[in-house]
Design a protein around this motif. Structure first.
Motif, mmCIF file in Angstrom:
data_model
loop_
_atom_site.group_PDB
_atom_site.id
_atom_site.type_symbol
_atom_site.label_atom_id
_atom_site.label_comp_id
_atom_site.label_asym_id
_atom_site.label_seq_id
_atom_site.Cartn_x
_atom_site.Cartn_y
_atom_site.Cartn_z
ATOM 1 N N MET A 1 -36.859 106.374 -19.799
ATOM 2 C CA MET A 1 -37.159 105.180 -18.996
ATOM 3 C C MET A 1 -35.995 104.204 -19.129
ATOM 4 S SD MET A 1 -41.149 104.431 -19.861
ATOM 5 C CE MET A 1 -40.860 104.347 -21.632
ATOM 6 N N ARG A 2 -35.774 103.441 -18.073
ATOM 7 C CA ARG A 2 -34.702 102.452 -18.128
ATOM 8 C C ARG A 2 -35.029 101.281 -17.204
ATOM 9 N NH1 ARG A 2 -31.256 102.588 -13.763
ATOM 10 N NH2 ARG A 2 -31.517 104.358 -12.348
ATOM 11 N N ILE A 3 -34.267 100.195 -17.375
ATOM 12 C CA ILE A 3 -34.367 99.048 -16.472
ATOM 13 C C ILE A 3 -33.573 99.369 -15.215
ATOM 14 C CG2 ILE A 3 -33.868 96.611 -16.144
ATOM 15 C CD1 ILE A 3 -33.975 96.267 -19.171
ATOM 16 N N ASP A 4 -34.199 99.234 -14.073
ATOM 17 C CA ASP A 4 -33.508 99.453 -12.807
ATOM 18 C C ASP A 4 -32.835 98.161 -12.340
ATOM 19 O OD1 ASP A 4 -32.828 101.068 -10.477
ATOM 20 O OD2 ASP A 4 -34.244 99.802 -9.391
ATOM 21 N N THR A 5 -33.626 97.092 -12.172
ATOM 22 C CA THR A 5 -33.100 95.795 -11.759
ATOM 23 C C THR A 5 -33.813 94.691 -12.529
ATOM 24 O OG1 THR A 5 -34.674 95.767 -9.914
ATOM 25 C CG2 THR A 5 -32.414 96.498 -9.422
ATOM 26 N N MET A 6 -33.176 93.498 -12.577
ATOM 27 C CA MET A 6 -33.730 92.355 -13.293
ATOM 28 C C MET A 6 -33.597 91.112 -12.431
ATOM 29 S SD MET A 6 -32.022 92.909 -17.076
ATOM 30 C CE MET A 6 -32.209 91.147 -17.346
ATOM 31 N N TYR A 7 -34.586 90.213 -12.539
ATOM 32 C CA TYR A 7 -34.582 88.988 -11.745
ATOM 33 C C TYR A 7 -35.168 87.834 -12.546
ATOM 34 C CZ TYR A 7 -33.930 92.163 -7.810
ATOM 35 O OH TYR A 7 -33.442 93.135 -6.968
ATOM 36 N N PRO A 16 -35.838 84.699 -5.602
ATOM 37 C CA PRO A 16 -35.351 85.243 -6.870
ATOM 38 C C PRO A 16 -33.832 85.228 -6.968
ATOM 39 C CG PRO A 16 -35.820 87.036 -5.372
ATOM 40 C CD PRO A 16 -36.220 85.768 -4.663
ATOM 41 N N GLU A 17 -33.358 85.402 -8.202
ATOM 42 C CA GLU A 17 -31.933 85.591 -8.468
ATOM 43 C C GLU A 17 -31.760 86.869 -9.283
ATOM 44 O OE1 GLU A 17 -30.453 80.934 -8.729
ATOM 45 O OE2 GLU A 17 -30.745 82.083 -10.582
ATOM 46 N N PRO A 18 -30.946 87.826 -8.820
ATOM 47 C CA PRO A 18 -30.694 89.037 -9.620
ATOM 48 C C PRO A 18 -29.888 88.702 -10.859
ATOM 49 C CG PRO A 18 -29.265 88.984 -7.692
ATOM 50 C CD PRO A 18 -30.220 87.835 -7.541
ATOM 51 N N LEU A 19 -30.135 89.440 -11.925
ATOM 52 C CA LEU A 19 -29.457 89.205 -13.193
ATOM 53 C C LEU A 19 -28.646 90.429 -13.605
ATOM 54 C CD1 LEU A 19 -32.341 87.545 -15.243
ATOM 55 C CD2 LEU A 19 -30.421 86.384 -14.138
ATOM 56 N N THR A 20 -27.473 90.186 -14.161
ATOM 57 C CA THR A 20 -26.658 91.268 -14.719
ATOM 58 C C THR A 20 -26.993 91.499 -16.182
ATOM 59 O OG1 THR A 20 -24.866 89.731 -15.274
ATOM 60 C CG2 THR A 20 -24.775 90.810 -13.108
ATOM 61 N N HIS A 21 -27.623 90.526 -16.820
ATOM 62 C CA HIS A 21 -28.056 90.652 -18.201
ATOM 63 C C HIS A 21 -28.939 89.453 -18.538
ATOM 64 C CE1 HIS A 21 -24.663 87.877 -18.585
ATOM 65 N NE2 HIS A 21 -25.276 87.409 -19.655
ATOM 66 N N ALA A 22 -29.587 89.517 -19.676
ATOM 67 C CA ALA A 22 -30.382 88.391 -20.176
ATOM 68 C C ALA A 22 -30.420 88.466 -21.690
ATOM 69 C CB ALA A 22 -31.796 88.424 -19.606
ATOM 70 N N GLU A 23 -30.389 87.295 -22.318
ATOM 71 C CA GLU A 23 -30.514 87.203 -23.777
ATOM 72 C C GLU A 23 -31.957 86.794 -24.086
ATOM 73 O OE1 GLU A 23 -28.348 87.984 -26.010
ATOM 74 O OE2 GLU A 23 -26.491 88.156 -24.834
ATOM 75 N N LEU A 24 -32.752 87.747 -24.523
ATOM 76 C CA LEU A 24 -34.153 87.464 -24.817
ATOM 77 C C LEU A 24 -34.284 86.765 -26.162
ATOM 78 C CD1 LEU A 24 -35.966 90.724 -23.659
ATOM 79 C CD2 LEU A 24 -35.280 88.712 -22.330
ATOM 80 N N ARG A 25 -35.247 85.841 -26.236
ATOM 81 C CA ARG A 25 -35.525 85.108 -27.460
ATOM 82 C C ARG A 25 -37.010 85.207 -27.780
ATOM 83 N NH1 ARG A 25 -33.405 79.272 -26.425
ATOM 84 N NH2 ARG A 25 -33.950 79.734 -24.260
ATOM 85 N N PRO A 26 -37.365 85.329 -29.052
ATOM 86 C CA PRO A 26 -38.782 85.477 -29.416
ATOM 87 C C PRO A 26 -39.639 84.348 -28.863
ATOM 88 C CG PRO A 26 -37.387 85.938 -31.302
ATOM 89 C CD PRO A 26 -36.484 85.391 -30.231
ATOM 90 N N ALA A 68 -41.930 80.343 1.393
ATOM 91 C CA ALA A 68 -41.047 81.502 1.582
ATOM 92 C C ALA A 68 -39.812 81.149 2.395
ATOM 93 C CB ALA A 68 -41.817 82.633 2.261
ATOM 94 N N GLN A 69 -39.858 80.058 3.145
ATOM 95 C CA GLN A 69 -38.747 79.683 4.006
ATOM 96 C C GLN A 69 -37.649 78.929 3.262
ATOM 97 O OE1 GLN A 69 -38.742 80.925 7.052
ATOM 98 N NE2 GLN A 69 -40.743 81.814 6.588
ATOM 99 N N LEU A 70 -37.912 78.509 2.037
ATOM 100 C CA LEU A 70 -36.911 77.795 1.248
ATOM 101 C C LEU A 70 -36.118 78.774 0.391
ATOM 102 C CD1 LEU A 70 -38.596 74.584 -0.229
ATOM 103 C CD2 LEU A 70 -36.611 74.664 1.271
ATOM 104 N N THR A 71 -34.800 78.614 0.362
ATOM 105 C CA THR A 71 -33.942 79.409 -0.511
ATOM 106 C C THR A 71 -33.476 78.529 -1.660
ATOM 107 O OG1 THR A 71 -33.174 80.807 1.319
ATOM 108 C CG2 THR A 71 -31.784 80.706 -0.644
ATOM 109 N N ALA A 72 -33.517 79.080 -2.869
ATOM 110 C CA ALA A 72 -33.134 78.312 -4.056
ATOM 111 C C ALA A 72 -32.121 79.100 -4.878
ATOM 112 C CB ALA A 72 -34.362 77.993 -4.905
ATOM 113 N N ARG A 73 -31.117 78.401 -5.399
ATOM 114 C CA ARG A 73 -30.143 78.984 -6.323
ATOM 115 C C ARG A 73 -29.873 77.976 -7.433
ATOM 116 N NH1 ARG A 73 -27.382 79.928 -1.454
ATOM 117 N NH2 ARG A 73 -25.862 78.332 -2.034
ATOM 118 N N PHE A 74 -29.900 78.444 -8.676
ATOM 119 C CA PHE A 74 -29.625 77.553 -9.796
ATOM 120 C C PHE A 74 -28.445 78.078 -10.587
ATOM 121 C CE2 PHE A 74 -30.373 76.210 -14.269
ATOM 122 C CZ PHE A 74 -30.140 74.853 -14.080
#
Length: 251
Positions: A1-7, A16-26, A68-74
């Motif tokens: 099993m593997r991660i295909d995509t992340m958002y 949504p914003e696609p992610l190339t990586h993420a640093e998870l924290r407890p 759904a008509q609004l686009t957001a980027r942060f």
């Protein structure tokens, strides 16, 4: 099993914003996932004493198709949130400041007047996630489960209808629903799967056309006898994760 995509979904209910990586924290969600929300005028959310509130108290796809008509980027590096309205009008503002949140509130209210109730307020509290779950979680869905749903419904169901953080491949259809109480390993990270995700009317919105054109909740019930698709997991041990990473189900 593997991660295909992340958002991640910086603003609750928006794009949504696609992610190339993420640093998870407890004990935390993915950084900047559902970090912001537009609280409706009748919301009982109090930024001074933040606590989980139902999604219907905020601008959300389940109740406000206009969202759904609004686009957001942060952009975390600059602290700038960019919003683009249906008519093409755009705003760059700083949601980490009171002045920026006021400007964002006014922009959304002007762009989506029919979706507003009372006097809305764009809100942010450091460390708080406006997830539909009453805790800081990460959502996962197996791509084979979505393929199974599409096959049963007679038409593909776009993965982004379900607004998950991690989309997985290499598992059996609906296998992830059996992981409740189990721990999964992704590199150094450890996540405990806590519960299945009950789906709502937000999944009716086509992420490409931004219109309601299907009813996955009814399709799930009719064909599988439940309305669950995907699971929530909480981070036990942190670590860096990325698309392509393998996933192990621990004993």
């Amino acid at each position: 099993m593997r991660i295909d995509t992340m958002y991640r979904y910086p603003v609750k209910g928006l794009t949504p914003e696609p992610l190339t990586h993420a640093e998870l924290r407890p004990g935390r969600a993915i950084d900047w996932d559902r970090a912001f929300a537009l609280a409706q005028g009748d919301s009982r959310f109090d930024p001074a004493t933040p606590a989980w509130r139902p999604k219907t108290e905020f601008l959300c796809l389940a109740r406000n198709i206009e969202a759904a008509q609004l686009t957001a980027r942060f952009e975390p590096a600059t602290g700038i949130l960019t919003l683009i309205a249906p008519d093409g009008a755009a705003l760059d503002a700083e949601p980490l400041t009171a002045a920026g949140r006021a400007a964002i509130t006014a922009f959304i209210a002007d762009a989506l007047p029919g979706a507003m109730r009372g006097t809305p307020q764009f809100v942010y509290v450091d460390g708080h996630s406006f997830c539909d779950h009453d805790g800081a979680v990460i959502s996962l869905i197996g791509m084979p489960s979505l393929q199974s749903l599409g096959d049963a419904a007679g038409a593909p169901r776009q993965p982004m209808r379900f607004r998950a953080n991690l989309y997985l491949t290499g598992l059996e259809p609906w296998e992830e629903l059996t992981w409740i109480g189990r721990t999964i390993a992704i590199g150094d990270a450890r996540l405990r799967v806590t519960e299945r995700i009950n789906r709502c009317a937000a999944t009716c919105v086509n992420p490409e056309t931004r219109q309601r054109d299907a009813n996955p909740v009814k399709e799930l019930m009719d064909h599988f006898g439940h309305v669950d698709c995907g699971v929530f997991a909480e981070v036990l041990e942190g670590g860096r994760i990325a698309p392509g990473d393998s996933i192990r189900l621990l004993s």
